[in-house]
Design an enzyme around this catalytic site. Structure first.
Site, PDB file in Angstrom:
ATOM      1  CB  SER A   1       1.424  -7.902  -3.053  1.00 34.98           C
ATOM      2  OG  SER A   1       0.051  -7.714  -2.790  1.00 34.98           O
ATOM      3  CD  GLU A   2      -0.599  -5.178   1.737  1.00 37.28           C
ATOM      4  OE1 GLU A   2       0.223  -4.937   0.826  1.00 37.28           O
ATOM      5  OE2 GLU A   2      -1.582  -4.451   1.978  1.00 37.28           O
TER       6      GLU A   2
END
Lengths: 219, 220
Positions: free
Chosen positions: B50-51
């Site tokens: 997840s960025e």
């Protein structure tokens, strides 16, 4: 020996109209809410905010926008805060949309002594407008320039009295990076602990980068 | 054509989940792509990235077990698996731009036969910003577009995108409820057709030019 704790008034005294601020947080997660309360109370105006996103109108950085204290914002996403879009259309806030990876790397460059960097992100899109393009080993890159701020507001999970910071979960996001890139760095401590109680192996932001520590709930 | 959109999205998610191999890093976008996580076979151990700073993202926590400091890039509460880790945004985008992410799966406003993608702005109407999408599609080794085949009867897969682009010539694969396309420098190839659809139906609903693979397969 270490006297980095500041009062609400001492933090308020650091705030000036037209300042450039970097503020940690990702959709409100990991934003220094108590410092944001003080900014809203002092009502400094025409701030430039450098942040991942403008959050929600009632959370984190989004509250500064909703209170109309922001004149310009450099960010990757405004979609969750209708107030940012409304003020943009109205012409009262300038929004510079920057790809998230480019934004954080520009901040990193600003704090780590780099004159810029080359990224393939944005080539062939509106992001490349006005930027120098370079071809390295057959691939096109955009030259992106560093960003710095007058003040960086960091939310720490645990902060010791010297200013060492560890972060909790995804509240880390922009926080340790902006700690390098401003003239003055203030950490809001989720929990303040004694010197020596954090393991030096686990510390993410070394103490000298933090100029001041604010503990929410202090007067 | 599958009329039920929810069912159509499940068909797409199920197909995309079959692409992954163990130990690969995968980034799933918000919305339809998130559904892909529900269909990953139990014997495949991938790392969901997840960025906002997670490697090894797990499912949503049980009600009452949410940690306000553990969220995904859409702001929803998630968990982190025992082999997972947290990092800052610069490291996160180093993973993304540095081609450590094997697959990025995301939706599209428009996608075209050259692999161009438009997904972040409708000028004058909707200006949310690009978030991390531009970095993801340029940096990930494989870009998979997950989309319903048509919107309001119009093809989402065009000869040429009209909206401002997210990136140029990056999409490698397009999965819809009707079939699967591979995007190659020689053009788009239909490689799979859903068991309830047909090449004719896909032709009738696709603006883009494509050829049909000699070994055309059936998509469940």
């Amino acid at each position: 020996m270490f006297n980095k704790l500041i009062s609400k008034q001492q933090f308020a005294d650091l705030l000036k109209d037209d300042m450039v601020l970097m503020v940690g947080g990702f959709l409100g997660c990991g934003s220094p809410e108590a410092l944001i309360d003080i900014i809203i109370e002092k009502r400094v105006k025409n701030l430039t905010i450098i942040c991942n996103d403008t959050s929600f109108p009632d959370r984190g950085i989004g509250r500064l926008v909703a209170e109309k204290l922001v004149g310009r914002v450099l960010t990757s996403h405004i979609g969750t805060n209708p107030e940012t879009g409304r003020q943009m259309v109205e012409g009262t806030i300038k929004v510079e949309l920057i790809p998230q990876g480019t934004l954080i790397e520009r901040i990193r460059a600003g704090g780590m002594g780099l004159g810029g960097f080359l990224t393939p992100t944005g080539v062939g899109t509106v992001v490349e407008e006005g930027k120098q393009k370079m071809t390295i080993e057959g691939r096109e890159y955009l030259l992106e320039l560093p960003l710095r701020a007058d003040l960086a507001l960091v939310k720490g999970g645990m902060v010791d009295k010297a200013g060492n910071v560890i972060y909790h979960g995804t509240a880390r996001n922009f926080n340790p990076v902006i700690a390098f890139s401003a003239e003055t760095v203030v950490a809001e401590a989720g929990k303040l602990v004694e010197i020596g109680s954090l393991n030096p192996e686990s510390i993410v932001t070394p103490a000298p980068l933090i100029d001041h520590i604010f503990v929410p709930g202090q007067s | 054509m599958i009329e039920d959109q929810k069912l159509a999205k499940e068909v797409i998610a199920r197909r995309i989940a079959r692409e992954f191999k163990s130990n690969q890093i995968v980034n799933l976008g918000i919305g339809l792509p998130t559904l892909v996580a529900n269909h990953i076979p139990a014997e495949i151990n991938i790392y969901l990235q997840s960025e906002n700073g997670i490697m090894g993202m797990g499912p949503a926590p049980a009600p009452g077990r949410e940690d306000p400091d553990v969220t995904n890039a859409g702001g929803s509460h998630v968990t982190v698996l025992p082999h997972g880790s947290y990092f800052d945004s610069a490291t996160s985008f180093g993973l993304i731009r540095g081609s450590h992410v094997e697959y990025t799966v995301l939706g599209a406003l428009e996608v075209d036969q050259e692999g161009n993608l438009a997904s972040w702005i409708i000028p004058g109407k909707k200006v949310p910003g690009m978030g991390g999408a531009m970095d993801l599609v340029v940096g990930a080794k494989n870009v998979i577009v997950s989309t319903l085949h048509t919107e309001k009867g119009k093809s989402k897969i065009l000869k040429r995108c009209k909206l401002p682009l997210t990136a140029v010539k990056v999409v490698k694969m397009i999965v819809t409820e009707l079939g699967v396309f591979k995007v190659t420098p020689q053009g788009m190839i239909l490689t799979e057709v859903h068991k309830d659809s047909s090449v004719d139906e896909i032709r009738a609903n696709t603006e883009a030019d494509f050829t049909v693979a000699a070994d055309l397969k059936t998509m469940e």
